[in-house]
Design a protein around this motif. Structure first.
Motif, PDB file in Angstrom:
ATOM      1  N   UNK A  60       0.841  -1.197   0.000  1.00 31.56           N
ATOM      2  CA  UNK A  60       0.000   0.000   0.000  1.00 31.56           C
ATOM      3  C   UNK A  60       0.871   1.239   0.000  1.00 31.56           C
ATOM      4  N   UNK A  61       0.338   2.315  -0.538  1.00 28.28           N
ATOM      5  CA  UNK A  61       0.989   3.618  -0.483  1.00 28.28           C
ATOM      6  C   UNK A  61       0.429   4.400   0.699  1.00 28.28           C
ATOM      7  N   UNK A  62       1.311   4.868   1.567  1.00 33.19           N
ATOM      8  CA  UNK A  62       0.864   5.710   2.674  1.00 33.19           C
ATOM      9  C   UNK A  62       0.413   7.068   2.149  1.00 33.19           C
ATOM     10  N   UNK A  63      -0.371   7.751   2.934  1.00 35.58           N
ATOM     11  CA  UNK A  63      -0.795   9.114   2.559  1.00 35.58           C
ATOM     12  C   UNK A  63       0.442   9.981   2.326  1.00 35.58           C
ATOM     13  N   UNK A  64       0.351  10.810   1.299  1.00 35.91           N
ATOM     14  CA  UNK A  64       1.487  11.660   0.962  1.00 35.91           C
ATOM     15  C   UNK A  64       2.547  10.957   0.137  1.00 35.91           C
ATOM     16  N   UNK A  65       2.245   9.765  -0.354  1.00 34.73           N
ATOM     17  CA  UNK A  65       3.203   8.970  -1.107  1.00 34.73           C
ATOM     18  C   UNK A  65       2.483   8.256  -2.250  1.00 34.73           C
ATOM     19  N   UNK A  66       3.234   7.904  -3.274  1.00 34.64           N
ATOM     20  CA  UNK A  66       2.700   7.078  -4.345  1.00 34.64           C
ATOM     21  C   UNK A  66       2.228   7.847  -5.561  1.00 34.64           C
ATOM     22  N   UNK A  72       1.707  18.336  -5.104  1.00 38.29           N
ATOM     23  CA  UNK A  72       1.834  19.295  -4.006  1.00 38.29           C
ATOM     24  C   UNK A  72       1.575  18.663  -2.644  1.00 38.29           C
ATOM     25  N   UNK A  73       1.030  17.430  -2.644  1.00 38.96           N
ATOM     26  CA  UNK A  73       0.748  16.735  -1.385  1.00 38.96           C
ATOM     27  C   UNK A  73       1.815  15.691  -1.033  1.00 38.96           C
ATOM     28  N   UNK A  74       2.785  15.487  -1.931  1.00 38.37           N
ATOM     29  CA  UNK A  74       3.841  14.528  -1.645  1.00 38.37           C
ATOM     30  C   UNK A  74       4.550  14.910  -0.347  1.00 38.37           C
ATOM     31  N   UNK A  75       4.692  13.945   0.539  1.00 32.25           N
ATOM     32  CA  UNK A  75       5.398  14.205   1.792  1.00 32.25           C
ATOM     33  C   UNK A  75       4.535  14.829   2.866  1.00 32.25           C
ATOM     34  N   UNK A  76       3.210  14.724   2.749  1.00 30.99           N
ATOM     35  CA  UNK A  76       2.308  15.313   3.749  1.00 30.99           C
ATOM     36  C   UNK A  76       1.171  14.331   4.019  1.00 30.99           C
ATOM     37  N   UNK A  77       1.008  13.924   5.265  1.00 31.89           N
ATOM     38  CA  UNK A  77      -0.064  12.984   5.605  1.00 31.89           C
ATOM     39  C   UNK A  77      -1.435  13.624   5.461  1.00 31.89           C
ATOM     40  N   UNK A  78      -1.665  14.635   6.292  1.00 35.16           N
ATOM     41  CA  UNK A  78      -2.981  15.270   6.360  1.00 35.16           C
ATOM     42  C   UNK A  78      -2.869  16.536   7.202  1.00 35.16           C
ATOM     43  N   UNK A 204      10.930  10.077  -9.557  1.00 35.39           N
ATOM     44  CA  UNK A 204      10.301  11.324  -9.078  1.00 35.39           C
ATOM     45  C   UNK A 204       9.417  11.129  -7.856  1.00 35.39           C
ATOM     46  N   UNK A 205       9.071   9.871  -7.558  1.00 37.56           N
ATOM     47  CA  UNK A 205       8.245   9.578  -6.393  1.00 37.56           C
ATOM     48  C   UNK A 205       9.084   9.181  -5.189  1.00 37.56           C
ATOM     49  N   UNK A 206      10.389   9.427  -5.266  1.00 34.85           N
ATOM     50  CA  UNK A 206      11.300   9.122  -4.160  1.00 34.85           C
ATOM     51  C   UNK A 206      12.160  10.337  -3.830  1.00 34.85           C
ATOM     52  N   UNK A 207      12.602  10.406  -2.602  1.00 36.05           N
ATOM     53  CA  UNK A 207      13.603  11.389  -2.217  1.00 36.05           C
ATOM     54  C   UNK A 207      13.102  12.805  -2.012  1.00 36.05           C
ATOM     55  N   UNK A 208      11.798  13.020  -2.052  1.00 33.40           N
ATOM     56  CA  UNK A 208      11.261  14.361  -1.853  1.00 33.40           C
ATOM     57  C   UNK A 208      11.343  14.745  -0.375  1.00 33.40           C
ATOM     58  N   UNK A 209      11.358  16.047  -0.119  1.00 35.37           N
ATOM     59  CA  UNK A 209      11.354  16.513   1.269  1.00 35.37           C
ATOM     60  C   UNK A 209       9.943  16.446   1.827  1.00 35.37           C
ATOM     61  N   UNK A 210       9.832  15.968   3.039  1.00 37.12           N
ATOM     62  CA  UNK A 210       8.524  15.885   3.678  1.00 37.12           C
ATOM     63  C   UNK A 210       8.223  17.170   4.450  1.00 37.12           C
TER      64      UNK A 210
END
Length: 305
Positions: A60-66, A72-78, A204-210
């Motif tokens: 599964x992909x966690x929130x903020x991932x995948x 703009x939501x990469x690296x952010x849960x909620x 591009x779906x890896x290594x981003x700043x959270x």
């Protein structure tokens, strides 16, 4: 072996995505919770390998991932209750896996950030799994987490929870990578296998700043983890590289295993792979690591309750 997409409804209209890898006659099932700044797709090769050994796998992909996450939501849960939501998402996946694969043992493997989400889920929903496997985890150092939490809380209040802080990046991934100077890339700490590191860097779906919000939720969530509250009959197995900076070069994860044992968990094991870095499933000796995980999934006594 069949592969099919996973799609489940989570809290607040969130769609939980991932992949189901199903052999014809599975003898056990495994749910995989990935780490920070990566995604479930990176575990597809491992899942296919397990499926050939008659192990069903759900990622599964966690929130903020995948791939389904807006950029703009990469690296952010909620914006609210981020930790509670990612833990509940994982619980929903475990419940779904139970229904899909009835009558066989169900294990949960959490890597790095996913290892802490997995521990929290096992603590809150003790009957939802039969075995817990932790990859590249670490001890719960409350004084250290409290200090880090104060700093991150200040950054979040000053700049907002969607802020991506160079300070936080420097004290986490940046700090880890500095241990392997001279550096070829910003991600040398992940693996000795340069091809695997290069794939991560190019993804591009890896290594981003959270975001500061995610880091705040993550630390607060880690502080809720208490092995003394776990089901004592739940087998817990940890593995890591001896040179993984997240596990304090073997020292932190060893202390965590000891803490779990002292908390009364009856069956606990730790395997340290000499020279390995953070991503043991993508290391130079990945085949050895795969075989080790497979051995945990097929040993009958692992699932005695």
């Amino acid at each position: 072996m069949q592969e099919q997409p996973l799609s489940l409804n989570g809290q607040n209209n969130h769609v939980i995505t991932g992949t189901i890898f199903c052999p014809k006659t599975p003898r056990s099932a495994l749910v995989i919770a990935h780490g920070m700044a990566e995604h479930a797709g990176r575990y597809a090769d491992f899942a296919r390998w397990l499926a050939k050994q008659d192990i069903a796998v759900v990622t599964l992909n966690h929130r903020g991932h995948g791939p389904e996450c807006p950029p703009h939501q990469l690296g952010h849960y909620s914006d609210t209750d981020g930790w509670e939501k990612v833990v509940d998402d994982l619980h929903q996946v475990l419940l779904d896996a139970r229904e899909r694969f009835p009558g066989i043992p169900l294990a949960l493997l959490g890597h790095s950030m996913g290892s802490f989400i997995a521990q929290s889920c096992a603590q809150q929903h003790p009957d939802s799994l039969d075995c817990l496997i932790l990859s590249a985890s670490n001890r719960i150092s409350r004084p250290h987490l409290w200090v880090s939490g104060i700093l991150i809380r200040g950054i979040r209040r000053l700049y907002g929870q969607h802020h991506r802080s160079p300070t936080i990046a420097g004290m986490t991934f940046g700090k880890f990578n500095r241990l392997f100077r001279p550096n070829r890339t910003d991600c040398d700490w992940l693996s000795r296998d340069t091809a695997q590191v290069d794939q991560y860097v190019a993804d591009p779906l890896c290594g981003f700043e959270c975001t500061a919000g995610l880091w705040h939720d993550f630390i607060q969530g880690m502080l809720t983890i208490k092995p003394s509250l776990w089901r004592q009959t739940l087998p817990v197995h940890l593995f890591s590289g001896s040179d993984d900076p997240v596990g304090e070069m073997g020292k932190g994860i060893t202390r965590h295993a000891q803490h779990i044992q002292r908390a009364g968990v009856r069956e606990t094991s730790l395997r340290l792979f000499e020279g390995g870095r953070h991503e043991m499933l993508n290391e130079a000796n990945a085949e050895e690591v795969r075989e080790h995980v497979f051995s945990l999934l097929v040993t009958e006594n692992e699932f005695d309750n």
